[in-house]
Write an enzyme that holds these catalytic residues in place. Sequence first.
Site, PDB file in Angstrom:
ATOM      1  N   GLU A  91       0.843  -1.203   0.000  1.00 40.90           N
ATOM      2  CA  GLU A  91       0.000   0.000   0.000  1.00 40.90           C
ATOM      3  C   GLU A  91       0.880   1.257   0.000  1.00 40.90           C
ATOM      4  O   GLU A  91       0.745   2.145   0.827  1.00 40.90           O
ATOM      5  CB  GLU A  91      -0.977  -0.022   1.173  1.00 40.90           C
ATOM      6  CG  GLU A  91      -1.965  -1.186   1.073  1.00 40.90           C
ATOM      7  CD  GLU A  91      -2.940  -1.280   2.237  1.00 40.90           C
ATOM      8  OE1 GLU A  91      -2.695  -0.635   3.284  1.00 40.90           O
ATOM      9  OE2 GLU A  91      -3.935  -1.999   2.116  1.00 40.90           O
TER      10      GLU A  91
ATOM     11  N   GLU B 179      -4.937  -7.828  -0.530  1.00 37.96           N
ATOM     12  CA  GLU B 179      -5.710  -7.814   0.714  1.00 37.96           C
ATOM     13  C   GLU B 179      -7.162  -7.589   0.340  1.00 37.96           C
ATOM     14  O   GLU B 179      -7.472  -6.671  -0.421  1.00 37.96           O
ATOM     15  CB  GLU B 179      -5.248  -6.696   1.660  1.00 37.96           C
ATOM     16  CG  GLU B 179      -3.817  -6.824   2.148  1.00 37.96           C
ATOM     17  CD  GLU B 179      -3.425  -5.695   3.089  1.00 37.96           C
ATOM     18  OE1 GLU B 179      -4.314  -4.955   3.562  1.00 37.96           O
ATOM     19  OE2 GLU B 179      -2.216  -5.540   3.341  1.00 37.96           O
TER      20      GLU B 179
END
Length: 380
Positions: free
Chosen positions: A198, A292
């Site tokens: 991320e 995710e």
Amino acid sequence: MKRKILTKTALALMAVLILSLVACGGAGGGSAGPASNGSGSPDPEAPAPEPTEPEPSTPQEPVSDMPSLNRPETEKTWVFIGQDNASVGGNFTYSNGYVDHLGVPAGITSYLGFGFDCLPVLPGLATSVDYGAGPINLKHYLDSGTLDGVRIHLSLDMAYGDSEVAIANGDKDACIEQMARFMGDYPEVFFFVRPGYEFDGAHNHYEPEAFKQAYRRIVDTFLEYELSNFNTVMSSVTPATKAGRWEQYWPGDDYVHWVGYSLFDSGLVLGASEPATVQFARNKQKPVFIAEAAPRGYQLDELSESESLALWDSWYRPVFAHIEQHADIIGVFAYINADWESQALWADEDWGDTRIQANVWLRSLWEEKVSTQGVTPSPE
């Protein structure tokens, strides 16, 4: 959402970050904490590392001997499960997780962090540690016997204490070398390594040049150890991240095998349009790794039949439709099968309980859609 150490101060800061991310569509994730007392336990007295400036970038040399791309056959998508030993199960200490109810998946997600002193050991690699988001011990999976042949999705935190700068400057070489030796001890296991996951999340505040140098340093070290059992993954906080943002942090085409993203909001993949990150992956000729994913805010163990079916239609069905629509490029779907609310780091943050085995109706639908190895490609 980053994996953070569970001190009172850090937990309070994390709560603020999580709440701010909710407002801007942020993601969630595991726990690879930034401080250790050397025994694999969090050290509440450990200060955050002092950030430093990255050294000037040196000219990038071509990468040689990168391992070949490892992906499923066309139109197949491997299902990975995470994100801690208890949630996954099937290991020495924990036997009430996904594996124990639904079988061995194609892969398992685990986490490590660089925001602490890794000597004498890197916590979570071959020792057990819990930073408030579930127990982590990668060796337990690999030595369990139950999980022979499983692939490992290894997510590496580089955010706490600006540790991407420390990595770029060589201050974390000992940590990287520990990982390389560990991976070399398991040549039969294939690792999907995701440094600085991320990268574009506001909660990570990565400095672009340091991020690129750190990413390359990790890969270069693996190559120095002549590892051939890994691919690299670079992932964004959302499938909507645009190409310009990706290019800010991109370490080079030769350094990245897979382009990935987190997927918690099914609304981001509704409809026929192709999300920006998928477009970016196509332009780079890279496969896609959904790194995710879970429906945030639902207690699966408390839903009625009608509520369960409604959630299937509003989250699971659109996500699987997204995978099927882009089956030529999406190779991995990593689901987070965790009781978030029972873990201190996520308590009272409305992450819910996303364990498939906790809901009989969703489990039945899941098993129709997901084999032990991957997503069934045919439409429902």
